[in-house]
Design an enzyme around this catalytic site. Structure first.
Site, PDB file in Angstrom:
ATOM      1  N   ARG A 174      22.100 -41.030 -18.136  1.00 31.94           N
ATOM      2  CA  ARG A 174      21.943 -40.546 -19.520  1.00 31.94           C
ATOM      3  C   ARG A 174      20.695 -41.108 -20.183  1.00 31.94           C
ATOM      4  O   ARG A 174      20.700 -41.385 -21.392  1.00 31.94           O
ATOM      5  CB  ARG A 174      23.162 -40.910 -20.370  1.00 31.94           C
ATOM      6  N   ARG A 228      21.060 -38.848 -26.996  1.00 29.85           N
ATOM      7  CA  ARG A 228      21.034 -38.987 -28.453  1.00 29.85           C
ATOM      8  C   ARG A 228      20.490 -40.307 -28.959  1.00 29.85           C
ATOM      9  O   ARG A 228      20.171 -40.429 -30.139  1.00 29.85           O
ATOM     10  CB  ARG A 228      22.445 -38.770 -29.008  1.00 29.85           C
ATOM     11  N   ARG A 274      16.887 -31.310 -29.600  1.00 29.14           N
ATOM     12  CA  ARG A 274      18.253 -30.785 -29.584  1.00 29.14           C
ATOM     13  C   ARG A 274      18.492 -29.918 -30.823  1.00 29.14           C
ATOM     14  O   ARG A 274      19.097 -28.849 -30.737  1.00 29.14           O
ATOM     15  CB  ARG A 274      19.213 -31.977 -29.546  1.00 29.14           C
ATOM     16  N   ASP A 319      24.098 -30.368 -17.357  1.00 31.43           N
ATOM     17  CA  ASP A 319      25.412 -30.975 -17.520  1.00 31.43           C
ATOM     18  C   ASP A 319      26.300 -30.578 -16.350  1.00 31.43           C
ATOM     19  O   ASP A 319      26.106 -29.518 -15.745  1.00 31.43           O
ATOM     20  CB  ASP A 319      26.072 -30.549 -18.832  1.00 31.43           C
ATOM     21  N   TYR A 370      38.240 -31.414 -16.199  1.00 34.61           N
ATOM     22  CA  TYR A 370      37.867 -30.733 -17.450  1.00 34.61           C
ATOM     23  C   TYR A 370      38.369 -29.295 -17.462  1.00 34.61           C
ATOM     24  O   TYR A 370      38.809 -28.788 -18.497  1.00 34.61           O
ATOM     25  CB  TYR A 370      36.340 -30.770 -17.651  1.00 34.61           C
TER      26      TYR A 370
HETATM   27  O1  CP3 Z   1      19.978 -38.065 -18.808  1.00 32.11           O
HETATM   28  C1  CP3 Z   1      20.850 -37.704 -17.994  1.00 32.11           C
HETATM   29  O2  CP3 Z   1      21.634 -38.510 -17.426  1.00 32.11           O
HETATM   30  C2  CP3 Z   1      20.907 -36.245 -17.592  1.00 32.11           C
HETATM   31  C3  CP3 Z   1      21.779 -35.386 -18.290  1.00 32.11           C
HETATM   32  C4  CP3 Z   1      23.294 -35.489 -18.202  1.00 32.11           C
HETATM   33  C5  CP3 Z   1      24.128 -35.123 -19.291  1.00 32.11           C
HETATM   34  N1  CP3 Z   1      25.411 -35.154 -18.893  1.00 32.11           N
HETATM   35  C6  CP3 Z   1      23.625 -34.756 -20.630  1.00 32.11           C
HETATM   36  C7  CP3 Z   1      24.568 -34.748 -21.771  1.00 32.11           C
HETATM   37  C8  CP3 Z   1      24.132 -35.802 -17.129  1.00 32.11           C
HETATM   38  C9  CP3 Z   1      23.778 -36.306 -15.751  1.00 32.11           C
HETATM   39  C10 CP3 Z   1      25.468 -35.573 -17.576  1.00 32.11           C
HETATM   40  C11 CP3 Z   1      26.646 -35.745 -16.709  1.00 32.11           C
HETATM   41  C12 CP3 Z   1      27.984 -35.570 -17.287  1.00 32.11           C
HETATM   42  N2  CP3 Z   1      28.377 -34.643 -18.224  1.00 32.11           N
HETATM   43  C13 CP3 Z   1      29.137 -36.273 -16.854  1.00 32.11           C
HETATM   44  C14 CP3 Z   1      29.150 -37.320 -15.765  1.00 32.11           C
HETATM   45  C15 CP3 Z   1      28.676 -38.640 -16.223  1.00 32.11           C
HETATM   46  C16 CP3 Z   1      29.539 -39.328 -17.240  1.00 32.11           C
HETATM   47  O3  CP3 Z   1      29.046 -39.520 -18.367  1.00 32.11           O
HETATM   48  O4  CP3 Z   1      30.697 -39.685 -16.913  1.00 32.11           O
HETATM   49  C17 CP3 Z   1      30.223 -35.799 -17.604  1.00 32.11           C
HETATM   50  C18 CP3 Z   1      31.659 -36.283 -17.496  1.00 32.11           C
HETATM   51  C19 CP3 Z   1      29.747 -34.763 -18.452  1.00 32.11           C
HETATM   52  C20 CP3 Z   1      30.543 -33.915 -19.381  1.00 32.11           C
HETATM   53  C21 CP3 Z   1      30.113 -34.111 -20.779  1.00 32.11           C
HETATM   54  N3  CP3 Z   1      28.907 -33.687 -21.298  1.00 32.11           N
HETATM   55  C22 CP3 Z   1      30.831 -34.741 -21.817  1.00 32.11           C
HETATM   56  C23 CP3 Z   1      32.208 -35.364 -21.672  1.00 32.11           C
HETATM   57  C24 CP3 Z   1      30.047 -34.681 -22.960  1.00 32.11           C
HETATM   58  C25 CP3 Z   1      30.433 -35.126 -24.332  1.00 32.11           C
HETATM   59  C26 CP3 Z   1      30.369 -36.597 -24.482  1.00 32.11           C
HETATM   60  C27 CP3 Z   1      29.126 -37.006 -25.168  1.00 32.11           C
HETATM   61  O5  CP3 Z   1      28.509 -37.966 -24.742  1.00 32.11           O
HETATM   62  O6  CP3 Z   1      28.829 -36.352 -26.188  1.00 32.11           O
HETATM   63  C28 CP3 Z   1      28.819 -34.058 -22.607  1.00 32.11           C
HETATM   64  C29 CP3 Z   1      27.666 -33.800 -23.501  1.00 32.11           C
HETATM   65  C30 CP3 Z   1      26.346 -34.319 -23.059  1.00 32.11           C
HETATM   66  N4  CP3 Z   1      25.826 -34.218 -21.801  1.00 32.11           N
HETATM   67  C31 CP3 Z   1      25.376 -34.951 -23.901  1.00 32.11           C
HETATM   68  C32 CP3 Z   1      24.253 -35.213 -23.096  1.00 32.11           C
HETATM   69  C33 CP3 Z   1      22.949 -35.814 -23.518  1.00 32.11           C
HETATM   70  C34 CP3 Z   1      25.506 -35.199 -25.392  1.00 32.11           C
HETATM   71  C35 CP3 Z   1      25.532 -33.874 -26.079  1.00 32.11           C
HETATM   72  C36 CP3 Z   1      24.695 -33.745 -27.307  1.00 32.11           C
HETATM   73  O7  CP3 Z   1      23.450 -33.875 -27.271  1.00 32.11           O
HETATM   74  O8  CP3 Z   1      25.300 -33.426 -28.341  1.00 32.11           O
END
Ligand code: CP3
Length: 356
Positions: free
Chosen positions: A35, A39, A48, A85, A161
């Site tokens: 990540r 944010r 975003r 994602d 999910y």
């Molecule tokens: O920078 C990176 O690592 C690359 C991008 C990336 C994202 N999600 C962007 C993201 C990667 C590799 C992921 C993987 C991901 N997504 C996982 C596995 C890793 C982990 O965190 O356990 C999972 C379970 C998801 C599913 C997911 N996506 C969830 C549960 C959420 C909401 C939780 C949160 O943090 O808001 C997301 C949203 C998400 N994916 C965001 C980002 C930057 C935040 C969304 C936003 O900008 O509003």
């Protein structure tokens, strides 16, 4: 494309991070952070806002490439990770994904064999091609020595999910369905393995150097279920990717696997294991290090706290695990509260490690 128009990028093995997969222990170790785009960075929040919804950002190659590059420009990590994602895969399979502000992802819960039978890869081409276009742009725009990581969610984590319809702390919906109706969950796994192969294959063809499979919810399962829903599908996914792209390394991240991690490393065929924050360094040293490439495992909350404790723990991890092929990372993703200057501090501390 003819040879004269092909983009001139150095051979993959010239990228520093890639040499750990040739068995080299690098000192200082290569570093990237899960990540690393997100944010906590003001420039991410600005892009975003321009994109509108979160999935609009994932499906805009220009903007997704831009947010992938933002942490590379700031910190010069050894690897960039494609901005996308894990839930792009169910979305591409026709289970529409929505991101609710402040709450996370929402899907219509999938609970019957009939619903699994309706899943189709037919509409996935457009989605996967869009993500591959982001990878292509990145390969052009990234510094030649920065490795590019493609990724997908592991079938089990994506299934949690899809079945639950949202994230949960115990994945009770998916675990319950796996006991009540294992055939339905098996059928879902089969579709997810096939879809993940198509998704990753598109990323590799577009220029990803290596891959990570995120199994964020691997830790909730007892032994037999861990074998059936974590090890077996990951092994099938890795085997098919190795058949197509034998030289593309794969990192498995079975978060929470604990004592199962060593078996995961031996049996799945992945080239590296991402270790979560809770895994003790002595366990990593004795069961994984030197047998596979190890990645991890600084606590993301220590990155929020910063200070000397951060420097000390980073040094401890890097010097303990860095004697064998090792990639420095967190034990889970960066959280939004992280001060960007602490990330700079961490990178400086890791890069300051003298040859071991
Ligand atoms: O920078 C990176 O690592 C690359 C991008 C990336 C994202 N999600 C962007 C993201 C990667 C590799 C992921 C993987 C991901 N997504 C996982 C596995 C890793 C982990 O965190 O356990 C999972 C379970 C998801 C599913 C997911 N996506 C969830 C549960 C959420 C909401 C939780 C949160 O943090 O808001 C997301 C949203 C998400 N994916 C965001 C980002 C930057 C935040 C969304 C936003 O900008 O509003």
């Amino acid at each position: 494309m003819t040879d004269s128009t092909r983009p001139k990028t150095p051979p993959k093995r010239a990228r520093r991070l890639m040499s750990v997969f040739d068995g080299q222990a690098l000192s200082p170790p290569p570093i990237w952070l899960m990540r690393q785009a997100g944010r906590y960075l003001p420039e991410y929040r600005a892009t975003r806002a321009k994109a509108g919804g979160f999935l609009d950002l994932c499906y805009s190659p220009a903007l997704a490439a831009e947010v992938t590059l933002q942490p590379i420009r700031r910190y010069g990590f050894d690897a960039a990770i494609l901005f996308s994602d894990i839930l792009v895969v169910p979305d591409a399979l026709g289970r529409a994904v929505r991101f609710v502000e402040g709450e996370g992802p929402r899907l219509d819960p999938l609970t019957t064999g009939g619903e699994v039978a309706k899943l189709s890869l037919a509409g996935s081409g457009r989605v996967f091609t869009t993500v591959a276009e982001t990878v292509q742009r990145l390969r052009q725009d990234l510094p030649g020595d920065t490795a590019l990581i493609g990724f997908c969610g592991a079938p089990w984590t994506v299934a949690t999910y899809m079945i639950g319809g949202q994230g949960s702390s115990d994945q009770a919906a998916a675990r319950g369905l796996a006991y009540r109706d294992p055939q339905t969950v098996q059928a879902l796994m089969d579709v997810l393995v096939e879809a993940s192969v198509a998704y990753l294959d598109g990323q590799v063809r577009a220029g990803a150097d290596l891959l990570q499979i995120f199994d964020s919810w691997a830790g909730s399962l007892p032994e037999d279920e861990f074998d059936r829903w974590v090890i077996t599908p990951t092994k099938r996914l890795a085997a098919e990717m190795k058949r197509r792209h034998p030289h593309v390394p794969i990192i498995g991240f079975p978060r929470g696997a604990g004592v199962h991690a060593a078996r995961f490393a031996r049996e799945t065929g992945v080239d590296a294991v991402g270790c979560d924050t809770a895994m003790p360094l002595h366990q990593i040293r004795s069961t994984l290090s030197g047998k596979t490439v190890v990645q991890g495992n600084l606590d993301p909350l220590l990155l929020v706290a910063g200070g000397q404790r951060l420097d000390e723990q980073a040094r401890k991890i890097a010097t303990t695990l860095g004697v064998n092929p090792f990639i420095f990372n967190l034990g889970h993703g960066i959280v939004p509260e992280t001060p960007p200057e602490n990330v700079a501090r961490l990178v400086a501390a890791v890069r300051d490690i003298k040859p071991l």
